[in-house]
Design a protein around this motif. Structure first.
Motif, mmCIF file in Angstrom:
data_model
loop_
_atom_site.group_PDB
_atom_site.id
_atom_site.type_symbol
_atom_site.label_atom_id
_atom_site.label_comp_id
_atom_site.label_asym_id
_atom_site.label_seq_id
_atom_site.Cartn_x
_atom_site.Cartn_y
_atom_site.Cartn_z
ATOM 1 N N GLU A 31 0.838 -1.193 0.000
ATOM 2 C CA GLU A 31 0.000 0.000 0.000
ATOM 3 C C GLU A 31 0.870 1.240 0.000
ATOM 4 O O GLU A 31 1.697 1.429 0.882
ATOM 5 N N ALA A 32 0.718 2.053 -1.027
ATOM 6 C CA ALA A 32 1.514 3.257 -1.121
ATOM 7 C C ALA A 32 0.894 4.426 -0.368
ATOM 8 O O ALA A 32 1.534 5.431 -0.158
ATOM 9 N N SER A 33 -0.377 4.324 0.005
ATOM 10 C CA SER A 33 -1.042 5.410 0.709
ATOM 11 C C SER A 33 -0.719 5.354 2.189
ATOM 12 O O SER A 33 -1.118 4.429 2.886
ATOM 13 N N GLN B 201 -10.794 -6.090 3.203
ATOM 14 C CA GLN B 201 -10.826 -7.209 2.265
ATOM 15 C C GLN B 201 -9.559 -7.215 1.408
ATOM 16 O O GLN B 201 -8.989 -8.273 1.122
ATOM 17 N N ALA B 202 -9.115 -6.029 1.021
ATOM 18 C CA ALA B 202 -7.889 -5.931 0.222
ATOM 19 C C ALA B 202 -6.680 -6.391 1.019
ATOM 20 O O ALA B 202 -5.710 -6.902 0.457
ATOM 21 N N LEU B 203 -6.723 -6.205 2.327
ATOM 22 C CA LEU B 203 -5.644 -6.678 3.199
ATOM 23 C C LEU B 203 -5.688 -8.190 3.332
ATOM 24 O O LEU B 203 -4.655 -8.857 3.308
ATOM 25 N N LEU C 202 -1.375 -1.159 -9.117
ATOM 26 C CA LEU C 202 -0.346 -0.592 -9.983
ATOM 27 C C LEU C 202 0.763 -1.628 -10.156
ATOM 28 O O LEU C 202 1.335 -2.110 -9.171
ATOM 29 N N LEU C 203 1.046 -1.965 -11.414
ATOM 30 C CA LEU C 203 2.081 -2.947 -11.719
ATOM 31 C C LEU C 203 3.212 -2.283 -12.488
ATOM 32 O O LEU C 203 2.977 -1.507 -13.426
ATOM 33 N N LYS D 66 5.234 -6.664 -12.145
ATOM 34 C CA LYS D 66 5.333 -6.876 -10.699
ATOM 35 C C LYS D 66 4.411 -5.901 -9.991
ATOM 36 O O LYS D 66 4.433 -4.697 -10.261
ATOM 37 N N LEU D 67 3.582 -6.416 -9.090
ATOM 38 C CA LEU D 67 2.695 -5.558 -8.315
ATOM 39 C C LEU D 67 3.522 -4.715 -7.341
ATOM 40 O O LEU D 67 4.276 -5.250 -6.534
ATOM 41 N N VAL D 68 3.387 -3.382 -7.430
ATOM 42 C CA VAL D 68 4.187 -2.510 -6.577
ATOM 43 C C VAL D 68 3.348 -1.687 -5.597
ATOM 44 O O VAL D 68 3.872 -1.205 -4.594
ATOM 45 N N ALA D 69 2.063 -1.514 -5.872
ATOM 46 C CA ALA D 69 1.224 -0.726 -4.954
ATOM 47 C C ALA D 69 -0.236 -0.982 -5.281
ATOM 48 O O ALA D 69 -0.576 -1.403 -6.388
ATOM 49 N N ASP D 70 -1.114 -0.736 -4.302
ATOM 50 C CA ASP D 70 -2.542 -0.775 -4.573
ATOM 51 C C ASP D 70 -3.245 0.249 -3.707
ATOM 52 O O ASP D 70 -2.778 0.609 -2.633
ATOM 53 N N TYR D 71 -4.380 0.734 -4.206
ATOM 54 C CA TYR D 71 -5.062 1.870 -3.609
ATOM 55 C C TYR D 71 -6.569 1.636 -3.548
ATOM 56 O O TYR D 71 -7.151 1.030 -4.450
#
Length: 492
Positions: A123-125, A208-210, A245-246, A254-259
């Motif tokens: 998580e980038a946030s 849920q995302a976690l 975000l890949l 490669k998955l690097v972040a999700d928001y």
């Protein structure tokens, strides 16, 4: 509170049950946020973690009440979107004109999602990561450190309504118990408050995302092959209110972040102008709009996508002006279903995305629910299409117009200065190739299954003896065992 205990979601609550109005507020909050507690139960092994995470919602002071009011007033901003959308002005028109035509991709087999430990979230946030940390602390029984962390979070992000609610809950949980009866009418009112329902659903989807992380090393099933000229790719999972975000390199995606994100008030699968739905398919970022040219409603900026793409047009889909954009200054995040069709992100998250995207080269997949597959599986699924496009190339080089015509649907169209249809395309291609050998480079295959089986192929071609050539984007439709061309763009 009894309902949660009966369902097995909350046992041995760490704070005594209260009997006054505060008890009513606490119970309402616990009922509203029971699902996040269940989410933690699946990702933590100890019984105490299961109980504490649900009861983390067990208190709602006046601060918490005010946060719900803030949420209600903040969420009214969604009602402005129709008015604001009408005022997207010349920036929207430019976004529409800049739209590159694209097709939709869907899903293949779905690998089982496994519960993941809280620390595994990518998580980038910082705001969301800090909120998750508050949940974790309380889940471990660390109530006072959780309160301190929540206090710091709302200080730094005063417009984060969900964080305000959690902070109010934790404050209320510190008060001593009383013996008066709960205010059941107050509980019912809180449960019926739309703002509270929206905050509950936002909390559930964030957790849920976690809990349900994409399997390590997998990619969304739409990305069968992606040229390294596309440095990043975006995939939206509407069912989880999540944007992934890949990063792309010679080693693959490669998955690097999700928001956390919001989509249309009426859900997904856009059909027509004004239906308040987010389109499903494969698109590309077509421009980046300067926030100084936009209303405050759109926050840190906007990234238009090329809806309707050629596949949408083929099926009669209408509308336009679909953007990835931010939130107004007074609102950190919006409810999961809140926009008029756009994908809406918190401004700090959007700012990170703005630094990554490439105009015309960053693909955006929007799906009801993403399916994640292994790179070998993606390569295997790409092979049948590779065979088809190679056959098209070889037939063109042979100069056999009759055979080449078999690759085109009758309603084929090419977007260029000189429009080409399915009857004249083979002749035009044979004349263009002149029997020369051609090398394809920078190949990208984006797959979409939505009743039909479609593929978007983007590639460069250089003929023998030449230093440069065309860049094409082709749209193919599978008919039986054969792939047929129905649209093409010459990009350069």
């Amino acid at each position: 509170m009894t309902d949660i205990v009966r369902r097995g979601r909350l046992k041995n609550p760490p704070f005594p049950r209260r009997g006054n109005l505060l008890a009513a507020l606490m119970t309402a909050s616990a009922l509203m946020l029971a699902a996040p507690g269940a989410a933690f139960a699946s990702s933590n092994k100890t019984g105490s973690a299961k109980t504490s995470s649900s009861s983390a919602k067990a208190g709602k002071s006046s601060t918490g009440s005010r946060s719900a009011v803030r949420a209600s007033s903040g969420n009214r901003a969604s009602a402005k979107e129709a008015r604001g959308g009408a005022g997207k002005s010349s920036a929207q028109a430019k976004g529409k004109k800049a739209a590159l035509a694209e097709t939709r991709t869907a899903s293949a087999a779905k690998p089982a999602r496994k519960a993941a430990p809280a620390g595994s979230i990518q998580e980038a946030s910082s705001a969301e990561a800090r909120l998750i940390s508050v949940y974790e602390m309380f889940g471990r029984g660390q109530a006072r450190p959780a309160l301190a962390k929540a206090r710091d979070l709302v200080r730094d992000y005063p417009n984060f309504q969900l964080a305000q609610l959690v902070y109010g809950d934790l404050l209320a949980a510190q008060l001593p118990p009383t013996n008066s009866l709960p205010d059941t009418a107050g509980i019912a009112k809180m449960r019926g408050n739309p703002a509270m329902s929206e905050l509950h659903e936002e909390s559930r989807r964030r957790l849920q995302a976690l809990r349900e992380r994409p399997p390590v090393g997998t990619v969304p099933s739409q990305f069968l092959s992606l040229s390294t000229k596309s440095r990043y790719a975006i995939a939206v999972d509407a069912s989880r209110s999540r944007l992934y975000l890949l990063e792309n390199s010679d080693k693959g995606l490669k998955l690097v972040a999700d928001y956390y994100i919001s989509v249309g008030k009426s859900g997904t699968d856009k059909l027509a102008e004004g239906d308040a739905r987010t389109p499903l398919g494969v698109y590309y970022i077509t421009s980046s709009l300067d926030p100084r040219s936009l209303k405050d409603f759109y926050g840190a900026g906007a990234l238009p996508i090329n809806y309707p793409n050629p596949y949408d047009v083929r099926r009669g889909r209408t509308g336009g002006g679909i953007w990835l954009h931010g939130t107004p200054p007074q609102q950190f995040a919006r409810a999961p279903l809140a926009s008029d069709g756009c994908v809406v992100m918190a401004n700090p998250d959007l700012k990170q995305l703005l630094r990554k995207v490439q105009i015309g080269a960053t693909p955006v997949v929007t799906a009801r629910s993403l399916q994640w597959i292994s790179p070998p599986q993606a390569e295997k699924e790409a092979q049948t299409f590779t065979n088809a496009i190679t056959a098209w190339k070889d037939t063109r080089a042979s100069g056999n117009e009759a055979q080449l015509k078999k690759f085109y649907l009758p309603d084929f169209q090419r977007s260029s200065k000189k429009p080409i249809d399915g009857n004249s395309a083979p002749h035009d291609e044979v004349e263009y190739a002149q029997g020369k050998r051609v090398q394809f480079k920078d190949m990208s295959y984006l797959h979409w299954r939505d009743g039909d089986d479609t593929m978007v192929a983007t590639f460069g071609e250089v003929f023998e003896g030449e230093k440069s050539g065309r860049t094409r984007r082709q749209y193919w439709l599978r008919q039986g065992s054969e792939w047929k061309l129905f649209h093409e763009e010459i990009l350069g």
